[in-house]
Design a protein around this motif. Structure first.
Motif, PDB file in Angstrom:
ATOM      1  N   GLY A 186       0.782  -1.222   0.000  1.00 44.25           N
ATOM      2  CA  GLY A 186       0.000   0.000   0.000  1.00 44.25           C
ATOM      3  C   GLY A 186       0.812   1.270   0.000  1.00 44.25           C
ATOM      4  O   GLY A 186       0.251   2.375   0.015  1.00 44.25           O
ATOM      5  N   LYS A 187       2.137   1.160  -0.039  1.00 42.00           N
ATOM      6  CA  LYS A 187       2.990   2.349   0.055  1.00 42.00           C
ATOM      7  C   LYS A 187       3.834   2.575  -1.191  1.00 42.00           C
ATOM      8  O   LYS A 187       4.820   3.310  -1.151  1.00 42.00           O
ATOM      9  CB  LYS A 187       3.896   2.233   1.275  1.00 42.00           C
ATOM     10  N   GLY A 188       3.459   1.942  -2.293  1.00 40.19           N
ATOM     11  CA  GLY A 188       4.187   2.159  -3.529  1.00 40.19           C
ATOM     12  C   GLY A 188       5.477   1.368  -3.608  1.00 40.19           C
ATOM     13  O   GLY A 188       5.893   0.706  -2.645  1.00 40.19           O
ATOM     14  N   SER A 189       6.106   1.423  -4.762  1.00 40.90           N
ATOM     15  CA  SER A 189       7.367   0.705  -4.970  1.00 40.90           C
ATOM     16  C   SER A 189       8.208   1.441  -5.992  1.00 40.90           C
ATOM     17  O   SER A 189       7.714   2.279  -6.758  1.00 40.90           O
ATOM     18  CB  SER A 189       7.104  -0.729  -5.433  1.00 40.90           C
ATOM     19  N   THR A 190       9.491   1.109  -6.007  1.00 38.89           N
ATOM     20  CA  THR A 190      10.434   1.702  -6.962  1.00 38.89           C
ATOM     21  C   THR A 190      11.309   0.598  -7.534  1.00 38.89           C
ATOM     22  O   THR A 190      11.891  -0.196  -6.788  1.00 38.89           O
ATOM     23  CB  THR A 190      11.326   2.753  -6.280  1.00 38.89           C
ATOM     24  N   PHE A 191      11.382   0.562  -8.856  1.00 38.24           N
ATOM     25  CA  PHE A 191      12.270  -0.370  -9.557  1.00 38.24           C
ATOM     26  C   PHE A 191      13.373   0.452 -10.216  1.00 38.24           C
ATOM     27  O   PHE A 191      13.093   1.390 -10.979  1.00 38.24           O
ATOM     28  CB  PHE A 191      11.495  -1.163 -10.612  1.00 38.24           C
ATOM     29  N   THR A 192      14.617   0.092  -9.912  1.00 35.67           N
ATOM     30  CA  THR A 192      15.755   0.872 -10.392  1.00 35.67           C
ATOM     31  C   THR A 192      16.648   0.014 -11.276  1.00 35.67           C
ATOM     32  O   THR A 192      17.132  -1.044 -10.849  1.00 35.67           O
ATOM     33  CB  THR A 192      16.581   1.414  -9.210  1.00 35.67           C
ATOM     34  N   VAL A 193      16.865   0.499 -12.499  1.00 38.73           N
ATOM     35  CA  VAL A 193      17.765  -0.155 -13.447  1.00 38.73           C
ATOM     36  C   VAL A 193      19.120   0.533 -13.374  1.00 38.73           C
ATOM     37  O   VAL A 193      19.191   1.771 -13.424  1.00 38.73           O
ATOM     38  CB  VAL A 193      17.221  -0.066 -14.889  1.00 38.73           C
ATOM     39  N   ARG A 194      20.175  -0.253 -13.252  1.00 38.67           N
ATOM     40  CA  ARG A 194      21.528   0.297 -13.247  1.00 38.67           C
ATOM     41  C   ARG A 194      22.277  -0.231 -14.454  1.00 38.67           C
ATOM     42  O   ARG A 194      22.322  -1.443 -14.694  1.00 38.67           O
ATOM     43  CB  ARG A 194      22.265  -0.092 -11.971  1.00 38.67           C
ATOM     44  N   LEU A 195      22.881   0.657 -15.243  1.00 38.29           N
ATOM     45  CA  LEU A 195      23.620   0.287 -16.455  1.00 38.29           C
ATOM     46  C   LEU A 195      24.963   1.007 -16.470  1.00 38.29           C
ATOM     47  O   LEU A 195      25.075   2.136 -15.961  1.00 38.29           O
ATOM     48  CB  LEU A 195      22.832   0.677 -17.714  1.00 38.29           C
ATOM     49  N   PRO A 196      25.998   0.394 -17.040  1.00 41.73           N
ATOM     50  CA  PRO A 196      27.299   1.072 -17.130  1.00 41.73           C
ATOM     51  C   PRO A 196      27.198   2.348 -17.973  1.00 41.73           C
ATOM     52  O   PRO A 196      26.586   2.346 -19.051  1.00 41.73           O
ATOM     53  CB  PRO A 196      28.201   0.030 -17.802  1.00 41.73           C
ATOM     54  N   LEU A 197      27.783   3.422 -17.486  1.00 41.78           N
ATOM     55  CA  LEU A 197      27.813   4.689 -18.208  1.00 41.78           C
ATOM     56  C   LEU A 197      28.835   4.602 -19.332  1.00 41.78           C
ATOM     57  O   LEU A 197      29.948   4.106 -19.149  1.00 41.78           O
ATOM     58  CB  LEU A 197      28.174   5.825 -17.254  1.00 41.78           C
ATOM     59  N   ALA A 198      28.459   5.073 -20.527  1.00 43.52           N
ATOM     60  CA  ALA A 198      29.368   5.060 -21.679  1.00 43.52           C
ATOM     61  C   ALA A 198      29.779   6.485 -22.005  1.00 43.52           C
ATOM     62  O   ALA A 198      29.000   7.432 -21.842  1.00 43.52           O
ATOM     63  CB  ALA A 198      28.698   4.405 -22.879  1.00 43.52           C
ATOM     64  N   ALA A 199      31.027   6.632 -22.477  1.00 47.62           N
ATOM     65  CA  ALA A 199      31.523   7.949 -22.873  1.00 47.62           C
ATOM     66  C   ALA A 199      31.130   8.212 -24.320  1.00 47.62           C
ATOM     67  O   ALA A 199      31.264   7.339 -25.178  1.00 47.62           O
ATOM     68  CB  ALA A 199      33.038   8.012 -22.715  1.00 47.62           C
ATOM     69  N   PRO A 200      30.615   9.410 -24.655  1.00 48.02           N
ATOM     70  CA  PRO A 200      30.250   9.708 -26.052  1.00 48.02           C
ATOM     71  C   PRO A 200      31.488   9.757 -26.924  1.00 48.02           C
ATOM     72  O   PRO A 200      32.567  10.161 -26.490  1.00 48.02           O
ATOM     73  CB  PRO A 200      29.572  11.072 -25.952  1.00 48.02           C
TER      74      PRO A 200
END
Length: 641
Positions: free
Chosen positions: A484-498
């Motif tokens: 009843g208090k909501g949820s959060t799903f977090t995706v973590r991905l490696p950061l790439a340099a442009p």
């Protein structure tokens, strides 16, 4: 004339005999008086025991025995036994002068005078230490082998006599087959075979084959003591003696039931994946004309609000069914490792835009508000645009489904510690602590009895999302304060340099015009509805319902684009493509598109290998169709009409 040798004098004979005894060096030969004192000593005795003649004469022979033997009275017992039996032979440890031990073979013979009185004993000693060492090594080796065989629990190792009677039984045999040694030794090994194999004479045939070939290997069902069956790998080896005689058989059995179950599961999984692929194809064929019909209604003006509402309902439900079909196929591909990523440098904002766009209809249908927070600076990841958008789409759809109508969904994209994060939060039903990890398992739904769960599909969206994120070197975590208090799903991905300057991709031109398009499909509903959609998009379109007719129309129409179904009777799509390529003249080669219900990576690879320019999976989304027409229009502009 005859000659004869005169007998030697007695003293001369004794001298020669003494010389003979003295010349023997491999045996210790010496005499004892009736009490056991040494009265003679040859060279072999000195060499063997280490004492010189003058050191040992007159001493009692018990000094050659270890202290424990002397304490037990064994030297005197040897003399008594020799006198009682007329000869005594023994083997045991003896001592040299330096205290070292050697293993000796000893023969003691009593000597008697003319009147039958005991005059002493003759004693012959031989050093058998080397032989004993070999015997001990052999015994130790045999013991090691025995202990090794006895301790093996993964294999049943036992011996059979030439008739197939069990002669030995190790711990592995007891563990696998269930018999204790006293229950099975002495019984025929056919007890391990099924009644059918026994009736067919399989046990006897195995022994005959092993005898003829030296060894036989087999796999099949075998029977335990309790009557249960297990799948066994069996090796039977004939044991042949030095003279070529059959001594028996060595039999090694391994329980392969787990491997067989795994093979059966893999086969079942493969068949299920094949079924799902066929099911998806069969579902996509009828879905294609339905999608085209909805698209036509979207492109045409509908005055009636009731009809517009019906159109939108069909569109939403069609999108839902299409997503279920795609999810089913993706699960099959994941289980067999057939999902291949086409990685490239991506701007995270583009991934967000694409994922939100796909999920927006369901968010809007449930009257949720969606807020998006992104970094002002562009963030980049190295990945597959379609698959990463699918990850975000699944999280947004999950949030929409499990949040009561009129709720709030927040999407936040940010970077920290060389990673980019996509966090999807909601104020919905939330998760109990025990569900935070199980929610990612296949076909698992939290609150499976709720209406939201009943609407949410098959319970595979989060499984796909997590697997796809992990394939990109990332992860997904779930967090919730509680039900009843909501949820959060977090995706973590490696950061790439442009790399260099990121170029903005041009917007899709939804007003593509002027193309001549040919649709070839044996499904008339699919062909006709696709033709209507393409015409509403401003193209000149014709259709044909089989490969031969399509080739004929192409000669006249000279199309820029050909949408070609693959699974047609008679001339299929691959043969039609070949004919169309052969008949195309220089500068008029059409843009050939495989439009089919088969849409996995292997199907796409096959169409690329066959020479198709693109692959569209039924039902075709309008945006994908417009994008493909723009590509074809750019190519058509480079050649004369």
């Amino acid at each position: 004339m005859s000659t004869s040798l005169a007998p030697l004098p007695e003293n001369a004979l004794e001298q020669r005999l003494q010389m003979l005894i003295e010349g023997v060096t491999d045996y210790g030969i010496f005499m004892l008086d009736p009490e056991g004192h040494i009265i003679s000593w040859n060279t072999g005795a000195q060499r063997l025991k280490g004492w010189r003649r003058e050191e040992i004469l007159g001493r009692h022979f018990s000094l050659f025995y270890p202290p424990e033997a002397v304490a037990s009275g064994w030297p005197q017992e040897e003399l008594r036994l020799a006198q009682a039996r007329g000869r005594f032979e023994d083997e045991g440890w003896r001592l040299r002068k330096d205290g070292s031990r050697f293993w000796a073979n000893v023969i003691i013979t009593p000597l008697y005078g003319p009147m039958g009185e005991l005059t002493g004993y003759a004693k012959i000693t031989r050093d058998l230490t080397e032989r004993r060492q070999h015997e001990e090594e052999l015994r130790a080796s045999e013991e090691r082998v025995r202990l090794l065989v006895e301790s093996v629990r993964d294999y049943a190792i036992f011996m059979l006599d030439p008739d197939g009677i069990v002669q030995s039984w190790n711990a592995g045999a007891q563990a696998i087959k269930g018999y204790r040694p006293e229950e099975i030794i002495g019984r025929h090994f056919r007890a391990f075979y099924t009644p059918e194999d026994q009736a067919a004479g399989k046990p006897e045939l195995e022994l005959e084959t092993a005898r003829a070939q030296g060894r036989v290997e087999d796999e099949g069902w075998r029977v335990r003591k309790d009557g249960s069956l297990f799948w066994a790998n069996v090796v039977v080896t004939a044991v042949i003696g030095p003279g070529g005689d059959l001594r028996g058989y060595a039999k090694i059995t391994r329980d392969m039931s787990d491997r067989r179950r795994l093979e059966e599961l893999e086969l079942s999984s493969r068949r299920m994946n094949e079924f799902l692929a066929m099911l998806a194809h069969e579902l996509r064929n009828p879905l294609a004309p339905i999608r085209n019909a909805v698209t036509i209604m979207q492109l045409e003006s509908l005055a009636s609000p009731v009809l517009r509402n019906c159109r939108d309902v069909i569109d939403r439900q069609l999108t839902h069914v299409t997503r279920l079909v795609d999810d089913l196929l993706d699960v099959g591909r994941l289980s067999t490792g057939k999902i291949k990523l086409r990685k490239e440098l991506l701007r995270l904002g583009d991934v967000v835009a694409r994922g939100v766009e796909i999920a927006r209809p369901i968010i809007a249908s449930r009257r949720h508000t969606l807020t998006i927070e992104q970094s002002d600076e562009p963030l980049y990841v190295h990945g597959d645009s379609t698959r990463l958008s699918q990850v975000l789409q699944n999280l947004l759809v999950n949030a929409a489904k499990y949040t009561p109508e009129g709720g709030h969904i927040a999407l936040r994209a940010y970077a920290a510690d060389s990673f980019v994060y996509l966090a999807v939060g909601d104020n919905g039903r939330g998760l109990a602590p025990e569900h935070l990890h199980t929610i990612f398992q296949l076909f698992v739904q939290a609150d499976s009895g709720t209406a939201a769960a009943a609407e949410s599909g098959l319970g595979i969206g989060l499984t796909l999302a997590r697997s796809l994120a992990e394939m990109h070197g990332g992860s997904i975590e779930a967090a919730s304060p509680g039900p009843g208090k909501g949820s959060t799903f977090t995706v973590r991905l490696p950061l790439a340099a442009p790399v260099g300057t990121a170029e903005e991709e041009a917007e899709s031109d939804l007003a593509a015009t002027g193309l001549r398009v040919l649709v070839i499909d044996d499904n008339r509903d699919s062909a006709d509805s696709a033709t209507d959609v393409l015409r509403l998009l401003g193209n000149q379109v014709e259709c044909a319902y089989d490969g031969e007719a399509g080739v004929a129309v192409a000669r006249r129409l000279r199309p820029h684009v050909i949408l070609l179904d693959l699974a047609m009777p008679g001339m299929d799509g691959f043969e039609a493509r070949r004919r169309l390529r052969e008949e195309a003249t220089a500068g008029t080669t059409p843009f050939l598109v495989a439009m089919t219900g088969f849409g996995n990576e292997e199907d796409k690879r096959r169409t690329r290998a066959a020479g198709f320019d693109a692959h569209l999976t039924k039902p075709v989304e309008l945006e994908a169709l417009v994008t493909l027409l723009n590509d074809a229009r750019a190519r058509a502009a480079a050649r004369p009409a």
